[in-house]
Design a protein around this motif. Structure first.
Motif, PDB file in Angstrom:
ATOM      1  N   ASN A  26       0.838  -1.196   0.000  1.00 10.46           N
ATOM      2  CA  ASN A  26       0.000   0.000   0.000  1.00 10.46           C
ATOM      3  C   ASN A  26       0.869   1.240   0.000  1.00 10.46           C
ATOM      4  O   ASN A  26       1.977   1.239   0.532  1.00 10.46           O
ATOM      5  CB  ASN A  26      -0.907   0.021   1.238  1.00 10.46           C
ATOM      6  CG  ASN A  26      -1.974  -1.044   1.164  1.00 10.46           C
ATOM      7  OD1 ASN A  26      -2.472  -1.347   0.096  1.00 10.46           O
ATOM      8  ND2 ASN A  26      -2.300  -1.632   2.308  1.00 10.46           N
ATOM      9  N   THR A  37      -5.135   2.722  -8.239  1.00  8.72           N
ATOM     10  CA  THR A  37      -5.134   2.905  -6.796  1.00  8.72           C
ATOM     11  C   THR A  37      -3.717   3.206  -6.327  1.00  8.72           C
ATOM     12  O   THR A  37      -2.778   3.176  -7.102  1.00  8.72           O
ATOM     13  CB  THR A  37      -5.646   1.631  -6.082  1.00  8.72           C
ATOM     14  OG1 THR A  37      -4.743   0.569  -6.375  1.00  8.72           O
ATOM     15  CG2 THR A  37      -7.046   1.270  -6.547  1.00  8.72           C
ATOM     16  N   ASN A  38      -3.595   3.453  -5.037  1.00  7.93           N
ATOM     17  CA  ASN A  38      -2.297   3.788  -4.459  1.00  7.93           C
ATOM     18  C   ASN A  38      -1.607   2.537  -3.907  1.00  7.93           C
ATOM     19  O   ASN A  38      -0.814   2.628  -2.997  1.00  7.93           O
ATOM     20  CB  ASN A  38      -2.499   4.828  -3.349  1.00  7.93           C
ATOM     21  CG  ASN A  38      -1.204   5.529  -3.014  1.00  7.93           C
ATOM     22  OD1 ASN A  38      -0.257   5.525  -3.797  1.00  7.93           O
ATOM     23  ND2 ASN A  38      -1.148   6.120  -1.832  1.00  7.93           N
TER      24      ASN A  38
END
Length: 186
Positions: A26, A37-38
């Motif tokens: 993440n 997304t990150n």
């Protein structure tokens, strides 16, 4: 730490390598520009600079893939005629990166391949450095790796220094003490 300030080492570690994430991560969305997304999912294939891939590999977060410059196609070309293979386009720091990446990818044949490649090209590099005209040199230098260029320049400068010495450079001088005769002992 000896090579901490070495610009060649810094540039070499910026080479891009392909890795596969072994764990999900993440907050690393910048690593994969195509990600929405990150985070990076487990099993994602990402291209990273060597210094980052090496650190993530040590932490067992990624598995590193063998670089294209060490694949079977390159090996066959080197075996056919090592002196004609353009290693600079494949990886400017071919030998140094190969030495650093070999233990990380688990391919035991990379070390012997590097040794064979270097020993095959070494003779040609020195031969050209000692005999090639300056007109031929730029064409030949364009296929050499950074390490081979350093070797070429060292051979070229040593040959120039030898020629300068042979033509009339500084000669050995006879020590002044050798000209004196000894007094006979009484």
């Amino acid at each position: 730490m000896a090579q901490y300030y070495d610009i060649d080492d810094i540039v070499m570690e910026e080479e891009i390598v392909s890795v596969v994430f072994q764990v999900a991560a993440n907050g690393v969305g910048l690593l994969d520009p195509s990600a929405e997304t990150n985070s990076v999912a487990q099993g994602s294939k990402v291209e990273l600079p060597f210094w980052l891939a090496q650190e993530l590999h040590v932490r067992q977060a990624v598995a590193m893939n063998v670089l294209a410059c060490f694949n079977q196609k390159t090996r066959k070309e080197v075996q056919a005629d090592a002196a004609c293979v353009d290693l600079r386009n494949r990886c400017p720091y071919f030998y140094e990166l190969g030495c650093k990446i070999a233990p990380l990818v688990g391919d035991r044949t990379i070390g012997s391949f590097l040794l064979y490649t270097f020993s095959s090209r070494y003779k040609e590099v020195l031969s050209k450095a000692h005999s090639a005209a300056f007109v031929v040199a730029p064409k030949f230098l364009s296929i050499l790796t950074k390490e081979e260029i350093h070797l070429y320049e060292a051979a070229r400068s040593s040959m120039a220094a030898f020629k300068k010495w042979r033509v009339g450079g500084p000669r050995f001088e006879r020590a002044s003490i050798l000209g004196r005769k000894r007094r006979p002992a009484d």
